[in-house]
Scaffold this motif. Structure first.
Motif, short mmCIF file in Angstrom:
data_model
loop_
_atom_site.label_atom_id
_atom_site.label_comp_id
_atom_site.label_asym_id
_atom_site.label_seq_id
_atom_site.Cartn_x
_atom_site.Cartn_y
_atom_site.Cartn_z
N PRO A 525 -28.21 -19.17 63.72
CA PRO A 525 -29.09 -19.77 62.71
C PRO A 525 -29.43 -18.84 61.55
O PRO A 525 -29.53 -19.29 60.40
CB PRO A 525 -30.34 -20.14 63.51
N ASP A 526 -29.60 -17.56 61.80
CA ASP A 526 -29.95 -16.64 60.72
C ASP A 526 -28.76 -16.41 59.79
O ASP A 526 -28.93 -16.25 58.57
CB ASP A 526 -30.44 -15.31 61.29
N GLU A 527 -27.55 -16.41 60.37
CA GLU A 527 -26.36 -16.28 59.52
C GLU A 527 -26.17 -17.54 58.67
O GLU A 527 -25.76 -17.45 57.51
CB GLU A 527 -25.14 -16.02 60.39
N VAL A 528 -26.47 -18.70 59.25
CA VAL A 528 -26.38 -19.94 58.48
C VAL A 528 -27.37 -19.91 57.32
O VAL A 528 -27.05 -20.29 56.18
CB VAL A 528 -26.64 -21.15 59.39
N ARG A 529 -28.58 -19.45 57.57
CA ARG A 529 -29.61 -19.38 56.52
C ARG A 529 -29.16 -18.46 55.39
O ARG A 529 -29.30 -18.77 54.21
CB ARG A 529 -30.92 -18.90 57.15
N ARG A 530 -28.61 -17.32 55.76
CA ARG A 530 -28.13 -16.39 54.72
C ARG A 530 -26.90 -16.95 54.01
O ARG A 530 -26.73 -16.76 52.80
CB ARG A 530 -27.83 -15.03 55.35
N LEU A 531 -26.03 -17.63 54.75
CA LEU A 531 -24.84 -18.19 54.14
C LEU A 531 -25.21 -19.22 53.07
O LEU A 531 -24.59 -19.28 52.00
CB LEU A 531 -23.95 -18.83 55.20
N ARG A 532 -26.23 -20.03 53.34
CA ARG A 532 -26.67 -21.01 52.35
C ARG A 532 -27.23 -20.34 51.11
O ARG A 532 -26.99 -20.80 49.98
CB ARG A 532 -27.72 -21.94 52.98
N ALA A 533 -27.97 -19.25 51.32
CA ALA A 533 -28.49 -18.51 50.17
C ALA A 533 -27.34 -17.89 49.37
O ALA A 533 -27.37 -17.85 48.13
CB ALA A 533 -29.46 -17.43 50.63
N HIS A 534 -26.32 -17.43 50.07
CA HIS A 534 -25.16 -16.86 49.39
C HIS A 534 -24.45 -17.91 48.56
O HIS A 534 -24.02 -17.65 47.42
CB HIS A 534 -24.21 -16.26 50.42
#
Length: 766
Positions: A525-534
């Motif tokens: 989930p944290d990687e998904v959150r950062r991926l969306r910000a990216h």
């Protein structure tokens, strides 16, 4: 017979002369002879005190203690000696007092008022004091100086340590002998213990006094303090090479009672253990180290470690400074186990301590390099989250308010880089370097927020005029980019460049790819959150495709083929490839230098076949979905290029391709570096294995390249580091870490210019 008598008379005369000389000479032997050290004083059991019959008759301990009590002036009482008022007592005064069992004829601490005291010259420099001073044997000038020190409140910082010891002898006798046999006088103990502690704070810089006073404090507190030792806060000042007595007693009491060992006593145990090595972070940042150790200890052991009592019983010993004692003072505790004998329980404590020191390495280096930055945002950013949360500052509170206002109720917000830079002390007004942005990202992380781009996850520097994306972090923080996340962000970047290459930015394509990546790459989930910000950052910045083709030309065909297969597998991860995905794939193939039509052939190659026989079930193709713009998805170039119905995708092959995330990350990382790889990188100089302990060949070569240079500009150092394929910030930290380990000092200091400590450099190169 007369000759024999004359010979015996001569021997007796010589012996008498030697004895008289040894009594009057202040420089007589400083340690007792082994034949005179006949006594061991044991406190906690009945004992007899034996004195040499040739000196004085035997006295019972109780009588000897009463004799001392008659000469003792309690704390707060006043006495005048040689017209000098000693207002606070705590001294023995009188004409005679036997020693407890040592080698001197009289108690060394006894102030005999009948002895001469100089009224003119005062021996402030203690020239005639001797190593084992005794009031009865020092010179009149030294007595005058000693009485003056006592009358002045025993606080002159320039006083000779010999006078401090002379007074200390009396405290030792009172605490370790008289009070043992005079229960009615034990109410004095707290005042005497406090006085020892006060003297230690004033004169503890003297190593000998620090050792003796620490030992006396520990044994006196174990004897006379109210309550259990484990109920008092531990002391972390540890002179000596043995586990401190207060730790042995306190932890032993907890073990005997079957109680958990609290974090503060576990810390005292591990830091006081002779086999524990405290590295620079623990010594330079003691408060942060204690806080972090206790936090990690509670995470592992909850309320505390529970131990079974071992068989060895505790005995606390003290070797007195005073020659009045004949030997060590020993206090047995028959019902307390001696935890100093335990080996296994100390290991997990040492592991926690080592981990805490490692977590503080970066912060410790900053404090060593720039102590004034310890309480700044930069310093806070280098602390572990548990410490950063409790270290608020006006700057961190301003930053938090700004981020919260920028985010509002959203999951991400694009803000101007110039607004970001207003909250950080940047070396340049128009640019935030990669190192500065990394530090800022850590500062944001300590407040619960993330930023894209983040250098720790593949980002670089930012400039005025650009934008960045802020977003809230989850409860679990990812420390570094996983291969799956790295490949995901780079494929998003590739897709954004494809969209930009035809003059338009199709955000639907990137969002669709993001959804595919989330499903196919097993991101947490944290990687998904950062991926969306990216992705939000990519859409805002609209990266240019300029230069990408030239960079891809430097990638070998096998690696480019791997990229194409990975892009294809990502699109096929859900078992379906629609026409919109085929359109994106054709553009990626063209960017990679392949015929775009080859994408259709590769889609065919993903079908399940057995010598090209149709498999059961049709190939699913998503129906065309018209987006808000109303643009239709173009048809493929020819009907023959579209996968025929009656086939399904080979998902085993898709999954095998997606598993190649490490290889994909390495290939894409080379493509999307901030700058193209430069030709003519620096050659690695031959480096012997013993040049610098702990440094690999590249860092050792960089160290050798610094030889003779006292300073470099920031740009020069960055260029020099890059010539060895090193990032300047990481190389700097690595070299300084080696310097602190070897020389306990930084090698590289300052920002621009970078200053080189040549003394440290010389030591590292030896």
């Amino acid at each position: 017979m007369s000759s024999l008598f004359l010979l015996m008379l001569i021997v007796l005369l010589i012996y008498g002369a030697v004895r008289a000389t040894s009594r009057s000479n202040p420089n007589s032997p400083r340690t007792p002879r082994s034949s005179d050290r006949r006594v061991t004083i044991t406190i906690g059991a009945d004992s007899q005190t034996d004195f040499s019959p040739s000196r004085r008759p035997r006295l019972e301990p109780a009588k000897l203690a009463k004799a001392g009590d008659r000469r003792w002036f309690s704390p707060g009482s006043a006495v005048t000696v040689a017209a000098t008022l000693i207002a606070d007592g705590m001294v023995y005064v009188g004409p005679d007092l036997p020693p407890i069992g040592g080698w001197q004829d009289h108690e060394p601490a006894l102030i005999d008022p009948t002895l001469n005291v100089s009224r003119g010259r005062i021996d402030q420099a203690s020239e005639n004091l001797g190593y084992w001073p005794s009031y009865g044997r020092i010179s009149p000038e030294s007595r005058a100086a000693y009485l003056e020190w006592l009358a002045g409140g025993r606080c002159d910082p320039d006083a000779d340590i010999g006078y401090v010891f002379l007074f200390f002898y009396g405290l030792e006798r009172r605490l370790l002998f008289d009070l043992r046999h005079l229960p009615e006088r034990r109410s004095e103990a707290p005042s005497l213990i406090a006085e020892v502690a006060r003297l230690r704070s004033l004169y503890g810089a003297n190593g000998s006094f620090a050792s003796y006073s620490s030992s006396l404090l520990q044994i006196a507190q174990s004897l006379w303090s109210d309550g259990r030792a484990c109920e008092r806060p531990p002391s972390f000042d540890r002179p000596g090479s043995e586990l401190p007595a207060d730790v042995r007693l306190a932890v032993g009491q907890l073990v005997a009672a079957g109680e958990p060992i609290p974090a503060d006593w576990a810390l005292a145990w591990v830091t006081g253990h002779p086999e524990t090595r405290l590295r620079t972070p623990a010594r330079r940042c003691p408060e942060e180290f204690r806080h972090l150790f206790c936090h990690r200890y509670r995470e592992k052991f909850g309320q505390g470690m529970l131990l079974k009592p071992n068989k060895r019983r505790l005995k606390i010993s003290h070797r007195p400074a005073s020659a009045s004692f004949g030997d060590e003072v020993e206090v047995p505790f028959e019902h307390i186990p001696d935890i100093a004998a335990l080996k296994v329980p100390i290991r997990p404590l040492q592991e926690i301590a080592e981990a805490a020191m490692s977590e503080l390495d970066a912060y410790s280096r900053l404090v060593g390099r720039s102590p004034e930055k310890a309480r700044t945002l930069e310093g806070r950013a280098l602390l572990p989250p548990e410490l950063a949360e409790v270290r608020k500052s006006p700057a961190s509170e301003r930053l938090q308010r700004w981020v919260e206002a920028s985010l509002g109720d959203g999951d991400g917000a694009a803000v101007p880089a110039s607004d970001l830079m207003a909250h950080w002390d940047c070396a340049r007004a128009d640019r935030m370097s990669k190192r500065e942005l990394g530090s800022f990202a850590r500062a944001l992380e300590s407040l619960g927020f993330g930023i894209e781009p983040d250098p720790r996850f593949g980002g670089g520097s930012i400039r005025e005029g650009q934008k960045v994306v802020l977003f809230p972090l989850g409860s679990e923080r990812i420390a570094a980019a996983s291969p799956a996340y790295r490949a995901s962000t780079l494929l998003l970047h590739l897709a954004a460049l494809v969209a930009a290459s035809d003059g338009s930015v199709g955000d639907a394509e990137e969002r669709h790819l993001e959804e595919q990546l989330e499903r196919s790459m097993s991101l947490d989930p944290d990687e998904v959150r950062r991926l969306r910000a990216h992705l939000m950052w990519l859409l805002v910045e609209q990266p240019s495709a300029a230069g990408i083709k030239s960079r891809l030309e430097g990638v070998d065909s096998a690696s480019r083929r791997l990229l194409a297969e990975f892009a294809m597998a990502t699109a096929a991860a859900d078992g379906v490839i629609d026409r919109g995905e085929i359109r994106t794939l054709t553009k990626i193939y063209g960017l990679l230098g392949f015929d775009p039509d080859q994408a259709y052939g590769d889609v065919h190659s993903l079908q399940v076949s057995d010598s090209w026989r149709p498999a059961e079930g049709p190939l699913r193709v998503r129906p065309q979905v018209v987006g808000p713009s109303g643009r239709a998805i173009p048809e493929p170039p020819s009907a023959e290029s579209v996968p025929p119905s009656g086939f399904k995708l080979d998902m085993d092959r898709v999954q095998r391709t997606l598993a190649e995330t490490v290889a994909i990350s390495q290939v894409l990382a080379e493509v999307f570096e901030d700058e193209p790889a430069e030709a003519g990188r620096g050659e690695l100089a031959p480096v012997t294995s013993n040049t610098v302990a702990g440094l690999d060949a590249r860092h050792a070569a960089l160290l050798l390249a610094l030889d003779g240079r006292s300073e470099l500009s920031s740009a020069e150092f960055e260029e020099l580091a890059e010539s060895f394929d090193l990032l300047a910030d990481g190389a700097r930290e690595m070299l300084n870490e080696a310097a602190f380990e070897r020389a306990d000092n930084a090698l590289l200091e300052g920002e621009d210019p970078v200053e080189v400590n040549l003394d440290v450099l010389s030591e590292l190169q030896t």
